[in-house]
Design a protein around this motif. Structure first.
Motif, short mmCIF file in Angstrom:
data_model
loop_
_atom_site.label_atom_id
_atom_site.label_comp_id
_atom_site.label_asym_id
_atom_site.label_seq_id
_atom_site.Cartn_x
_atom_site.Cartn_y
_atom_site.Cartn_z
N ALA A 32 15.53 21.46 -19.83
CA ALA A 32 15.00 20.10 -19.81
C ALA A 32 13.59 20.04 -20.38
O ALA A 32 13.24 19.13 -21.12
CB ALA A 32 15.01 19.55 -18.38
N SER A 33 12.78 21.05 -20.04
CA SER A 33 11.38 21.03 -20.44
C SER A 33 10.80 22.42 -20.28
O SER A 33 11.08 23.10 -19.29
CB SER A 33 10.60 20.03 -19.58
OG SER A 33 9.21 20.30 -19.60
N ARG A 34 9.99 22.84 -21.25
CA ARG A 34 9.35 24.15 -21.14
C ARG A 34 8.44 24.21 -19.92
O ARG A 34 8.44 25.20 -19.18
CB ARG A 34 8.54 24.45 -22.41
CG ARG A 34 7.85 25.81 -22.36
CD ARG A 34 7.05 26.10 -23.62
NE ARG A 34 7.92 26.28 -24.76
CZ ARG A 34 7.96 25.49 -25.81
NH1 ARG A 34 7.18 24.41 -25.86
NH2 ARG A 34 8.78 25.72 -26.82
N ARG A 35 7.67 23.17 -19.71
CA ARG A 35 6.77 23.17 -18.55
C ARG A 35 7.54 23.20 -17.24
O ARG A 35 7.14 23.84 -16.27
CB ARG A 35 5.85 21.95 -18.60
CG ARG A 35 4.81 22.00 -19.70
CD ARG A 35 3.71 20.99 -19.45
NE ARG A 35 4.23 19.63 -19.35
CZ ARG A 35 3.52 18.59 -18.94
NH1 ARG A 35 2.26 18.77 -18.56
NH2 ARG A 35 4.05 17.39 -18.89
N GLY A 116 6.79 17.86 -21.91
CA GLY A 116 5.88 18.98 -21.93
C GLY A 116 6.29 20.11 -22.83
O GLY A 116 6.43 21.24 -22.39
N GLY A 117 6.50 19.89 -24.11
CA GLY A 117 6.57 21.00 -25.02
C GLY A 117 7.95 21.47 -25.38
O GLY A 117 8.17 22.64 -25.55
N GLY A 118 8.89 20.61 -25.48
CA GLY A 118 10.17 20.99 -26.04
C GLY A 118 11.21 21.30 -25.00
O GLY A 118 10.93 21.83 -23.95
N VAL A 126 15.64 13.62 -19.14
CA VAL A 126 15.28 12.49 -18.29
C VAL A 126 14.90 12.97 -16.90
O VAL A 126 13.93 12.50 -16.30
CB VAL A 126 16.45 11.48 -18.22
CG1 VAL A 126 16.15 10.38 -17.21
CG2 VAL A 126 16.70 10.88 -19.60
N VAL A 127 15.64 13.94 -16.36
CA VAL A 127 15.29 14.50 -15.06
C VAL A 127 13.90 15.11 -15.09
O VAL A 127 13.10 14.93 -14.18
CB VAL A 127 16.34 15.55 -14.63
CG1 VAL A 127 15.86 16.32 -13.40
CG2 VAL A 127 17.67 14.89 -14.33
N ALA A 128 13.59 15.84 -16.16
CA ALA A 128 12.28 16.48 -16.25
C ALA A 128 11.17 15.46 -16.33
O ALA A 128 10.09 15.64 -15.75
CB ALA A 128 12.24 17.40 -17.48
N GLU A 129 11.41 14.35 -17.04
CA GLU A 129 10.37 13.35 -17.20
C GLU A 129 10.08 12.63 -15.89
O GLU A 129 8.98 12.16 -15.66
CB GLU A 129 10.81 12.35 -18.27
CG GLU A 129 10.81 12.93 -19.68
CD GLU A 129 11.40 11.98 -20.70
OE1 GLU A 129 11.99 10.97 -20.27
OE2 GLU A 129 11.28 12.24 -21.90
N LEU A 133 5.78 18.43 -11.95
CA LEU A 133 5.83 19.88 -12.04
C LEU A 133 5.75 20.53 -10.66
O LEU A 133 6.31 21.60 -10.44
CB LEU A 133 4.68 20.38 -12.92
CG LEU A 133 4.76 20.01 -14.40
CD1 LEU A 133 3.58 20.60 -15.15
CD2 LEU A 133 6.07 20.50 -15.00
N ARG A 134 5.08 19.88 -9.72
CA ARG A 134 5.00 20.42 -8.37
C ARG A 134 6.38 20.55 -7.75
O ARG A 134 6.67 21.53 -7.05
CB ARG A 134 4.11 19.52 -7.50
CG ARG A 134 3.97 19.99 -6.05
CD ARG A 134 2.96 19.12 -5.32
NE ARG A 134 2.88 19.47 -3.91
CZ ARG A 134 3.63 18.93 -2.96
NH1 ARG A 134 4.53 18.01 -3.29
NH2 ARG A 134 3.50 19.30 -1.70
N GLN A 135 7.24 19.58 -8.02
CA GLN A 135 8.59 19.63 -7.45
C GLN A 135 9.40 20.76 -8.08
O GLN A 135 10.18 21.42 -7.41
CB GLN A 135 9.31 18.30 -7.64
CG GLN A 135 10.68 18.26 -6.98
CD GLN A 135 11.27 16.87 -6.93
OE1 GLN A 135 10.54 15.88 -7.00
NE2 GLN A 135 12.58 16.78 -6.82
#
Length: 231
Positions: A32-35, A116-118, A126-129, A133-135
């Motif tokens: 979903a997201s690199r971060r 956050g970076g691909g 969508v879930v990542a957005e 990040l804490r979760q």
């Protein structure tokens, strides 16, 4: 002493890279997201640090002598895996939710590259957005920390690699640091690779397929955890 440390490093690396719930959760979030993947990886390493600290303090031995404690932690871990697996399966069935201002259910629209970076698009992105990040960090931590077999494993493993006459506490701390270092090398690397691969899996259909596969894997791992015993 050097030979024991090198041998333990190989054993610890083998345990860390073994496929399981940790790997599944990192892959799902990293696609979903690199971060998100890196935050999940850090959370897992924090869980490893907790397990090795418990083993070093001897507190993990309580899990061997208390059936109630072991069963409680096992149920908590399995329940959390079922929760994550259920969310993944729900995202697979539901499909990606439309972002504000977009037309819901439009699978022909270009997926957002944010988060956050691909990473992958569709439901995963969508879930990542929508998740901080804490979760993701907490997801990684609880996935690892709620595994009751991990502290027992380290408790039974570490003493075998401490030479007779060697100071127990410093050696245990050294072996614990090796476990954490292996985790820091493996899980963030997996997150980075998965995030890069996610760029080629950006269609909503691919995102739903990934969610479905990982959801089934997490459900299976939860059932396997429920079937485990302390010995």
């Amino acid at each position: 002493m050097i030979s024991e440390v090198l041998t333990f490093s190989g054993v610890a690396a083998g345990i860390i890279v073994m496929p399981g719930a940790d790997l599944a959760v990192v892959l799902r979030n990293a696609l979903a997201s690199r971060r998100a993947g890196l935050a999940t990886a850090v959370g897992i390493v924090c869980g490893l640090a907790l397990h090795t600290a418990l083993a070093a303090a001897g507190l993990a031995a309580l899990l061997l002598t208390s059936d109630l404690l072991f069963t409680t932690l096992k149920l908590a871990g399995a329940g959390y895996l079922l929760y994550l697996g259920g969310r993944a399966l729900a995202a697979c069935v539901r499909g990606p939710r439309a972002a504000p201002g977009s037309q819901e259910g439009d699978e022909n629209s270009a997926p957002s590259g944010g988060g956050g970076g691909g990473g992958g698009g569709g439901a995963l992105t969508v879930v990542a957005e929508k998740t901080g990040l804490r979760q993701f960090l907490l997801q990684g931590f609880f996935t690892n920390a709620a595994n009751p077999k991990a502290p027992i494993l380290f408790l039974s493993l570490m003493p075998q690699f401490i030479p007779r006459g060697a100071p127990f506490v410093p050696m245990t701390l050294l072996l614990s640091a090796i476990v954490i270092a292996c985790g820091l090398l493996w899980f963030p690397s997996i997150a980075m690779v998965a995030a890069s691969a996610g760029r080629f899996l950006s269609s909503p259909r691919a995102g739903r397929l990934i969610e479905g596969v990982i959801g089934v894997v997490l459900m299976f791992l939860a059932v396997m955890l429920l079937m485990e015993s302390a010995v």
